[in-house]
Design a protein around this motif. Structure first.
Motif, PDB file in Angstrom:
ATOM      1  N   TYR A   7       0.931  -0.911  -0.154  1.00 47.25           N
ATOM      2  CA  TYR A   7       0.211  -0.075  -0.099  1.00 47.25           C
ATOM      3  C   TYR A   7       0.666   1.385   0.108  1.00 47.25           C
ATOM      4  O   TYR A   7       1.882   1.417   0.822  1.00 47.25           O
ATOM      5  N   ASP A  27       1.673  -5.047   5.828  1.00 48.18           N
ATOM      6  CA  ASP A  27       0.998  -5.721   6.914  1.00 48.18           C
ATOM      7  C   ASP A  27       1.734  -6.103   8.012  1.00 48.18           C
ATOM      8  O   ASP A  27       2.955  -6.717   7.501  1.00 48.18           O
ATOM      9  N   SER A  28       1.774  -5.771   9.062  1.00 48.45           N
ATOM     10  CA  SER A  28       2.617  -6.098  10.159  1.00 48.45           C
ATOM     11  C   SER A  28       1.878  -6.512  11.447  1.00 48.45           C
ATOM     12  O   SER A  28       1.419  -5.744  12.328  1.00 48.45           O
ATOM     13  N   GLY A  29       2.009  -7.954  11.801  1.00 47.74           N
ATOM     14  CA  GLY A  29       1.005  -8.292  12.703  1.00 47.74           C
ATOM     15  C   GLY A  29      -0.545  -7.986  12.771  1.00 47.74           C
ATOM     16  O   GLY A  29      -1.077  -7.791  13.940  1.00 47.74           O
ATOM     17  N   GLY A  30      -1.017  -7.872  11.733  1.00 47.09           N
ATOM     18  CA  GLY A  30      -2.529  -7.469  11.682  1.00 47.09           C
ATOM     19  C   GLY A  30      -2.660  -6.073  11.646  1.00 47.09           C
ATOM     20  O   GLY A  30      -3.924  -5.689  11.325  1.00 47.09           O
ATOM     21  N   TYR A  31      -1.598  -5.176  11.559  1.00 48.11           N
ATOM     22  CA  TYR A  31      -1.912  -3.801  11.205  1.00 48.11           C
ATOM     23  C   TYR A  31      -0.653  -3.246  10.117  1.00 48.11           C
ATOM     24  O   TYR A  31       0.038  -3.912   9.762  1.00 48.11           O
ATOM     25  N   GLN A  32      -0.956  -2.184   9.800  1.00 49.01           N
ATOM     26  CA  GLN A  32      -0.353  -1.515   8.762  1.00 49.01           C
ATOM     27  C   GLN A  32       0.869  -0.746   9.357  1.00 49.01           C
ATOM     28  O   GLN A  32       0.549   0.144  10.186  1.00 49.01           O
ATOM     29  N   LYS A  33       2.031  -1.100   8.851  1.00 48.98           N
ATOM     30  CA  LYS A  33       3.129  -0.051   9.370  1.00 48.98           C
ATOM     31  C   LYS A  33       3.771   0.495   8.216  1.00 48.98           C
ATOM     32  O   LYS A  33       4.012   0.109   7.164  1.00 48.98           O
ATOM     33  N   VAL A  34       3.688   1.842   8.315  1.00 47.27           N
ATOM     34  CA  VAL A  34       4.065   2.878   7.039  1.00 47.27           C
ATOM     35  C   VAL A  34       5.388   3.348   7.140  1.00 47.27           C
ATOM     36  O   VAL A  34       5.693   3.957   8.366  1.00 47.27           O
ATOM     37  N   PHE A  36       7.724   6.442   5.786  1.00 49.63           N
ATOM     38  CA  PHE A  36       7.810   7.567   4.799  1.00 49.63           C
ATOM     39  C   PHE A  36       8.843   7.772   4.147  1.00 49.63           C
ATOM     40  O   PHE A  36      10.174   7.533   4.648  1.00 49.63           O
ATOM     41  N   GLY A  37       9.002   8.572   2.930  1.00 55.27           N
ATOM     42  CA  GLY A  37      10.149   9.070   2.380  1.00 55.27           C
ATOM     43  C   GLY A  37      10.404  10.514   3.050  1.00 55.27           C
ATOM     44  O   GLY A  37       9.647  11.062   4.175  1.00 55.27           O
ATOM     45  N   TYR A  94       4.453   9.785  15.630  1.00 53.32           N
ATOM     46  CA  TYR A  94       5.849  10.027  14.469  1.00 53.32           C
ATOM     47  C   TYR A  94       6.379  11.332  14.920  1.00 53.32           C
ATOM     48  O   TYR A  94       5.899  12.115  15.492  1.00 53.32           O
ATOM     49  N   GLU A 142      12.790  12.194   7.131  1.00 55.77           N
ATOM     50  CA  GLU A 142      11.650  11.450   7.119  1.00 55.77           C
ATOM     51  C   GLU A 142      10.646  11.753   8.111  1.00 55.77           C
ATOM     52  O   GLU A 142      11.335  11.898   9.127  1.00 55.77           O
ATOM     53  N   ILE A 143       9.359  11.349   8.110  1.00 57.33           N
ATOM     54  CA  ILE A 143       8.525  11.365   8.983  1.00 57.33           C
ATOM     55  C   ILE A 143       8.986   9.685   9.682  1.00 57.33           C
ATOM     56  O   ILE A 143       8.634   8.885   8.997  1.00 57.33           O
ATOM     57  N   LEU A 155      -7.118  -3.293   8.625  1.00 63.59           N
ATOM     58  CA  LEU A 155      -5.963  -3.346   7.825  1.00 63.59           C
ATOM     59  C   LEU A 155      -6.437  -2.246   6.772  1.00 63.59           C
ATOM     60  O   LEU A 155      -7.297  -2.005   6.348  1.00 63.59           O
TER      61      LEU A 155
END
Lengths: 114, 114
Positions: free
Chosen positions: A32, A95-102, A104-105, B35, B42-43, B99
């Motif tokens: 994503y 997806d990371s352990g059932g959650y989204q890990k984001v 950033f640039g 964050y 980056e953030i 998710l």
């Protein structure tokens, strides 16, 4: 972990011209890819996103492309306007352990010159 | 519907002092994220709450940082004692359960440690 690189760090364009911001990511599990716009004094706001099962997505003057093989994704803004001036962040998420890990640039400061 | 709010908007403190940042997520959002963005970089992810539980705190720099989310509503991030390298913009974001949900960011707290 994921590493997202973003270029350029600054970008100046004349009003009406197009702007392109490019990002690469390292983790093939990322699925994503949101893009955020941060205006002065405000927090980042989602402007468009793309999921890994799609190669391109467009919303009016904004489009995003994704090349999963090369791990590249890009933001394209056409017919730029002064109000497009802001800092833009790309991000990659998995997806990371059932959650989204984001992740950033580093951001691109876009200046649209009237 | 009110967005994510953060308080204070700015904070200037001296090295060695304590500062507490507050985040109020969008009502009903189970996920709350902290964050930090250091100028030009980056953030960077700090930690993630699901309701009142810490889901992932892998991004917390060191034990001078303490985050809480009592009752699963608002969250605080305390820095004690603050160091020069803690300066930056601290963002809070929230998202609904599930998710792939968009994260909504607050305006950030700009922290300057002198």
């Amino acid at each position: 972990g994921e590493n997202v690189e973003q270029h350029p760090s600054t970008l100046s364009v004349q009003e009406g011209d197009s702007a392109v911001i490019k990002c690469t990511y390292s983790d093939s599990a990322s699925n994503y890819f949101p893009w955020y716009k941060q205006e002065l004094g405000k927090g980042p706001q989602l402007i468009i996103d793309i999921r890994s099962n799609v190669g391109e997505k467009k919303d009016q003057r904004i489009a995003v492309t994704l090349n999963k093989t090369a791990k590249h994704f890009s933001l394209h803004i056409t017919e730029t306007q002064p109000e497009d001036s802001a800092v833009y962040f790309c991000a990659a998420s998995r997806d990371s352990g059932g959650y989204q890990k984001v992740t950033f640039g580093t951001g691109t400061k876009l200046q649209v010159i009237p | 519907e009110a967005g994510v709010t953060q308080f204070p908007s700015h904070s200037v403190i001296e090295k060695g002092q304590t500062v507490t940042l507050r985040c109020d997520p969008i009502s009903g959002h189970d996920n709350l994220y902290w964050y930090r963005r250091v100028m030009g970089k980056e953030i960077k992810f700090l930690l993630h709450f699901v309701k009142e539980s810490k889901q992932d705190e892998s991004g917390m720099p060191n034990n001078r940082f303490l985050a809480e989310r009592t009752g699963g509503t608002y969250s605080t991030l305390k820095v004690q004692p603050a160091e020069l390298e803690d300066s930056g913009v601290y963002f809070c974001a929230s998202s609904p359960e599930g998710l792939g949900e968009t994260q909504y960011f607050g305006p950030g707290t700009r922290l300057l440690v002198l």
